[in-house]
Enzyme design. Structure first.
Site, mmCIF file in Angstrom:
data_model
loop_
_atom_site.group_PDB
_atom_site.id
_atom_site.type_symbol
_atom_site.label_atom_id
_atom_site.label_comp_id
_atom_site.label_asym_id
_atom_site.label_seq_id
_atom_site.Cartn_x
_atom_site.Cartn_y
_atom_site.Cartn_z
ATOM 1 N NE ARG A 11 42.528 44.535 39.192
ATOM 2 C CZ ARG A 11 42.676 44.099 37.950
ATOM 3 N NH1 ARG A 11 41.627 44.022 37.150
ATOM 4 N NH2 ARG A 11 43.847 43.736 37.494
ATOM 5 N N GLY A 69 52.340 44.493 38.943
ATOM 6 C CA GLY A 69 53.311 43.564 38.377
ATOM 7 C C GLY A 69 54.472 43.339 39.324
#
Length: 609
Positions: free
Chosen positions: A27, A98
């Protein structure tokens, strides 16, 4: 982007956390860390790879039956140990994916209350906020729920306390998070691949959910605070699907998995002898029947797939179509069309810009929505009325390959469905297109056999700083994708243009040091393309041409041609021409010695704006 793993068990969770982080390395990240609870809170962080974190854990004899771990991709604050997760406050530890948009106001308030900040991150405010509420009630679930109620932005968080040896609390809003269910042990992760070694039974948390996780039970509360039951899913993936096997890199593995990925994606469709709207959902005929236009929302590689689909839809289905860059669409004034189908495309189904663009379209009144995605139960599929899942399997390499070609295959299915519903697909055409789709995996396999020839070309790219990619018509987006791949993993600056635009500017860049890659299918524009290639040669440019087998382009010292098997490949030609471009970028990166699967500054799943 960032990765989260958490575990509560009756065994040492450190190996579980580290293996989970290893499986999330694809990722993209710049630091890693973990916290365990073992008679207190033990934190280890590293700005190196997960392997460095594992070495530090071994050296410090880290142990625990409860823990959370994280790989960070820097947003607020540079990559450093101080900014690495987990962040702690008064015995509370937090990991977070986030962005917290109101972190500055929260930071000022918490500083005034006496909390000391040691990082530049927005995440640290969450740790202090949970600690603030935990002081009042000594209840980790209540403190976490109170804290997230004050957060603005996107988050997926895992929270533990030094005082709660077998309790893990998590919450999500705008960023993916799931719970893995074991036998007298449970887990959390931002991606199912992280928990596959320990369980295939997962719960996908909904927007606003908070979960209280112990050894024996998982309790989920919705955004309103009500206790709810979320469905348990058994993942179709297995732990070894995310393993490298005999390949040098995941990108190479995934390029070679494309025949299987296409076969799996098309399995239901090509088993039929006719085109069926129900491929996209049980009520797809009703939703698609009145469609008079199509708007695509996507980013990066998925945007290029959407661009290809606009050509297909207008030519085959006779329906106007536009591809929108998701991050631009949501911030510009657009004219809603109630008869338009809005198609969102994403490998992960969690791409923040694409999700926000879809919600914006829905706010404008668009009710005909379709998601094309590779991940079941993703936020994108849940938010859309219709969906089609690509069956590409886990895509670990940051540079998308098999996700792209399977997206194209599904978009061609959509084209056929809309053409049939509009009365523009004859029985003969329907039969021919389905036959072409059945033969697609085998044709891709034949193209893969050209790898050695492409590798020889790639050696000439190793010392280049720039490259130009050319295509015409439906192959122009494929040129865009080829240039993107080369940029992403080899760091060679590459641009793509419609070949007819050469004389309107880009031709000024062409000289003997600028390799020019061209896509030459045997279509109605081939003679126009040949003229464009002559313009390149007249300026001393060196050509690398991927051509259909029956295209006549004479080779020379400065004109190199690789011919794809067979003659004209018809409407599916863009898929076949994609494969050698992927191989070119892969082998060019190998020659330059870059980190193929983890290119600098990039992340696989972009879950922040």
């Amino acid at each position: 982007m960032c990765g989260i793993v958490g575990a509560v068990a009756q065994r040492n969770v450190v190996p579980i956390l580290l293996e989970g982080l290893r499986r999330l390395e694809y990722r993209g990240y710049d630091s890693a860390g973990l916290v365990t609870i073992d008679g207190g809170l033990k934190r280890v962080r590293s700005t190196g790879r997960v392997a460095s974190l594992a070495e530090a854990c071994t050296a410090q004899k880290v142990f625990g039956h409860l823990g959370i771990a994280h790989t960070r991709w820097a947003t607020h604050g540079a990559p450093s140990e101080a900014n690495a997760h987990p962040h702690v406050s008064d015995g509370i530890a937090v990991v977070h994916n986030g962005i917290i948009e109101n972190h500055e106001a929260l930071r000022a308030r918490l500083k005034a209350e006496g909390f000391v900040f040691t990082s530049e991150t927005d995440t640290e405010v969450i740790a202090h906020l949970v600690a603030h509420y935990y002081r009042q009630a000594r209840d980790l679930l209540a403190a976490t729920r109170a804290a997230v109620a004050e957060l603005e932005g996107a988050y997926a968080i895992g929270v533990v306390s030094a005082e709660a040896r077998h309790q893990l609390v998590c919450a999500r809003k705008g960023s993916p998070l799931l719970v893995g269910l074991g036998i007298e042990e449970n887990f959390i992760a931002s991606d199912v691949s992280a928990v596959l070694p320990v369980t295939q039974r997962v719960i996908y948390l909904e927007e606003g959910d908070v979960a209280d996780i112990g050894l024996l039970a998982v309790t989920v509360y919705d955004a309103a605070g009500n206790r709810v039951e979320r469905a348990v899913h058994v993942s179709e993936l297995s732990a070894d699907m995310a393993e490298l096997g005999n390949y040098r890199h995941f990108m190479q593995k995934e390029i070679h998995e494309q025949p299987r990925a296409l076969a799996d994606t098309l399995l239901t469709a090509v088993a039929q002898d006719r085109v069926l709207p129900e491929w996209f959902g049980f009520d797809a005929a009703d939703v698609l029947g009145g469609v008079k236009a199509v708007t695509f929302l996507a980013c990066g590689t998925s945007y290029h797939a959407a661009k290809v689909a606009t050509y297909w839809l207008e030519e085959v289905a006779g329906i106007p179509a536009i591809a929108e860059i998701a991050s631009e669409y949501r911030y510009r004034t657009s004219v809603p069309n109630s008869d338009a189908l809005v198609v969102s495309i994403s490998q992960s189904g969690e791409t923040a810009d694409t999700l926000a663009a879809l919600h914006h379209a829905q706010d404008l009144g668009h009710t005909r929505t379709l998601a094309i995605c590779n991940v079941p139960e993703s936020a994108l599929t849940r938010a859309s009325r219709l969906k089609f899942l690509t069956r590409a399997g886990p895509e670990i390499g940051v540079a998308s390959t098999k996700a792209f070609t399977t997206q194209l295959a599904v978009l061609f299915l959509l084209t056929l469905v809309l053409a049939k519903l509009r009365g523009r697909l004859s029985v003969e055409q329907e039969t021919a297109h389905l036959a072409a789709l059945r033969g697609l995996p085998n044709k891709v396999q034949q193209v893969l056999a050209l790898e050695a020839d492409v590798e020889a070309w790639a050696q000439r790219f190793a010392n280049k700083q720039h490259a130009l990619f050319l295509g015409r018509g439906v192959h122009y987006p494929i040129a865009l994708e080829g240039a993107l791949k080369l940029k992403e993993i080899s760091y060679i600056h590459a641009e793509a243009y419609p070949a007819g635009e050469l004389k309107h500017g880009p031709l000024a860049l062409v000289d003997e040091g600028m390799p020019v890659v061209a896509i030459a299918p045997n279509d109605q524009l081939i003679e126009k393309l040949k003229s464009n290639l002559q313009e390149v040669r007249a300026r001393g440019g060196e050509l690398y041409v991927f051509a259909d087998g029956d295209v006549h382009i004479e080779e020379s010292a400065f004109v190199h041609v690789i011919r794809l098997p067979g003659s004209s490949n018809g409407a599916l030609s863009p898929i076949l021409h994609t494969v050698p471009l992927q191989l070119l970028s892969y082998h060019a990166a190998l020659q330059k010695g870059t980190d193929v699967d983890k290119p600098r500054n990039l992340a696989k799943s972009v879950t922040v704006e």
